[in-house]
Write a protein that holds these residues in place. Structure first.
Motif, PDB file in Angstrom:
ATOM      1  N   UNK A  91      33.115  14.044 -47.150  1.00 37.98           N
ATOM      2  CA  UNK A  91      34.571  14.127 -47.288  1.00 37.98           C
ATOM      3  C   UNK A  91      34.965  14.927 -48.523  1.00 37.98           C
ATOM      4  N   UNK A  92      33.998  15.207 -49.380  1.00 42.66           N
ATOM      5  CA  UNK A  92      34.307  15.773 -50.700  1.00 42.66           C
ATOM      6  C   UNK A  92      34.567  17.263 -50.683  1.00 42.66           C
TER       7      UNK A  92
ATOM      8  N   UNK B  65      38.821  17.686 -45.890  1.00 40.05           N
ATOM      9  CA  UNK B  65      39.900  16.702 -45.914  1.00 40.05           C
ATOM     10  C   UNK B  65      41.083  17.214 -45.097  1.00 40.05           C
ATOM     11  N   UNK B  66      41.353  18.504 -45.232  1.00 44.25           N
ATOM     12  CA  UNK B  66      42.463  19.059 -44.465  1.00 44.25           C
ATOM     13  C   UNK B  66      42.173  18.970 -42.967  1.00 44.25           C
TER      14      UNK B  66
ATOM     15  N   UNK C 138      42.976  15.518 -41.895  1.00 47.12           N
ATOM     16  CA  UNK C 138      44.428  15.325 -41.804  1.00 47.12           C
ATOM     17  C   UNK C 138      44.976  15.935 -40.515  1.00 47.12           C
TER      18      UNK C 138
ATOM     19  N   UNK D 277      39.126   4.457 -39.827  1.00 47.76           N
ATOM     20  CA  UNK D 277      39.110   3.950 -41.203  1.00 47.76           C
ATOM     21  C   UNK D 277      38.875   5.048 -42.232  1.00 47.76           C
ATOM     22  N   UNK D 278      38.435   6.221 -41.781  1.00 48.07           N
ATOM     23  CA  UNK D 278      38.324   7.305 -42.768  1.00 48.07           C
ATOM     24  C   UNK D 278      39.704   7.633 -43.336  1.00 48.07           C
TER      25      UNK D 278
ATOM     26  N   UNK E 224      41.880   5.425 -44.036  1.00 49.91           N
ATOM     27  CA  UNK E 224      42.064   4.462 -45.131  1.00 49.91           C
ATOM     28  C   UNK E 224      41.449   5.007 -46.411  1.00 49.91           C
ATOM     29  N   UNK E 225      40.295   5.625 -46.281  1.00 48.62           N
ATOM     30  CA  UNK E 225      39.665   6.219 -47.463  1.00 48.62           C
ATOM     31  C   UNK E 225      40.602   7.246 -48.094  1.00 48.62           C
ATOM     32  N   UNK E 226      41.145   8.109 -47.254  1.00 50.99           N
ATOM     33  CA  UNK E 226      42.028   9.154 -47.777  1.00 50.99           C
ATOM     34  C   UNK E 226      43.272   8.542 -48.420  1.00 50.99           C
TER      35      UNK E 226
ATOM     36  N   UNK F 189      43.649   5.504 -49.719  1.00 52.03           N
ATOM     37  CA  UNK F 189      43.311   4.819 -50.972  1.00 52.03           C
ATOM     38  C   UNK F 189      43.065   5.824 -52.091  1.00 52.03           C
ATOM     39  N   UNK F 190      42.381   6.894 -51.765  1.00 49.27           N
ATOM     40  CA  UNK F 190      42.132   7.929 -52.782  1.00 49.27           C
ATOM     41  C   UNK F 190      43.455   8.472 -53.316  1.00 49.27           C
ATOM     42  N   UNK F 191      44.373   8.703 -52.426  1.00 52.55           N
ATOM     43  CA  UNK F 191      45.668   9.231 -52.855  1.00 52.55           C
ATOM     44  C   UNK F 191      46.385   8.238 -53.765  1.00 52.55           C
ATOM     45  N   UNK F 192      46.288   6.966 -53.431  1.00 51.01           N
ATOM     46  CA  UNK F 192      46.945   5.962 -54.276  1.00 51.01           C
ATOM     47  C   UNK F 192      46.310   5.908 -55.662  1.00 51.01           C
ATOM     48  N   UNK F 193      44.994   5.994 -55.693  1.00 50.92           N
ATOM     49  CA  UNK F 193      44.309   5.979 -56.986  1.00 50.92           C
ATOM     50  C   UNK F 193      44.769   7.164 -57.832  1.00 50.92           C
TER      51      UNK F 193
END
Lengths: 103, 103
Positions: free
Chosen positions: A16-17, A22-23, A26, A79-80, A82-84, A86-90
Motif C-alpha cells: 500500500x506504500x 493508494x490512488x 481509491x 477493510x483495506x 479502513x487502513x486508508x 485510519x491513516x488519514x485520521x492519524x
DNA sequence: CGTTTATATGTTCATTTACTCATATTGTAA
DNA sequence: TTACAATATGAGTAAATGAACATATAAACG
C-alpha cells in the motif's frame, strides 16, 4: 521460510506504500474497474499502472477477471479502506497538533 | 512540494512496512521504552535499531525524550495499533480462504 | 487470415533501502 | 580530569524499487 515475525504484515503495508497504488485503491472504492478506466484516471504510463496493479494482486489486495479484451480489477477485502481511513485520521491529527504549535 | 496525491499516506505506510519496525511498535504497545530495552528484545545491531527508531520518529509515529543517558521512545498516536490489528485481520481472512480452497 | 485493441512483461537505469562496521556524541561517574 | 555507558551517525555496499521504452501476448473484428 517467512523469517522474522511480522513479515506478512510488513508486506501488506509495503504493497500500500505508494501514492499511485493508494490512488488505485481509491478509484476501486467505487467498484470494480478495467485497466482502460484506471489508466486515464491516473494519467500515467499504462505499463507502469499495470505493474502496480500486478503488485496489488500478487499481495492479495486485488483480484481480477477477464471480460473480453478487458481486465477487470477489484478490491478483495474492503477493510483495506479502513487502513486508508485510519491513516488519514492519524495524519490529520498530526498536522493539527503542529498547526496549533504555531498559534 | 508533495507532488502526487496520497504522498503522505504512502509515507506513513512505508514507515510501517518493515518487520523490525512493526516489532518495535508491538514492543512499545506496552508503553514507552528505552533503546536499551528495545535492542535486546529485537536481538539485532544497536545501530540498526537506532535507525529504525529514527525513521519512525521522523515520520511522526514515535516521539522520544531523554532520561539521563537513556533515550525513551513512545508511540504518538495509538491508532497505529488499529492499523496493525486491521492488517492482521485482513491477512487472517486471506489465509483462511486459501485454506478452505484445499478442503 | 491480418489488424486493431487491451494488457502484461523484458530490459535498462537511477534512486532508495537496509545492513554492517567504525566512529562520534552525549551524559554519568570515579 | 579520564573512563565508561547509551545512543546516534558517517561511510560503504548489496539488494530492492520505480520509471520509461519497447515488445509480447491475447482477444475481438473485418
Amino acid at each position: 521460510m517467512p523469517g522474522p515475525k511480522y513479515t506478512y504484515e510488513a508486506e501488506l503495508f509495503k504493497a500500500i506504500s505508494h501514492p499511485t497504488r493508494i490512488e488505485i485503491l481509491k478509484i476501486l472504492q467505487e467498484g470494480e474497474k478495467c485497466v482502460c478506466d484506471i489508466v486515464p484516471a491516473l494519467g500515467m504510463e499504462q505499463s507502469n499502472v499495470s505493474r502496480h496493479l500486478g503488485l496489488l494482486k500478487k499481495e492479495g489486495i486485488l483480484s481480477s477477471r477477464k471480460d473480453g479484451l478487458k481486465m477487470i480489477y477489484r478490491v478483495e477485502d474492503r477493510r483495506v479502506f479502513e487502513l486508508l481511513d485510519t491513516a488519514r485520521e492519524i495524519l490529520r491529527k498530526y498536522w493539527e497538533e503542529r498547526r496549533e504549535m504555531l498559534l
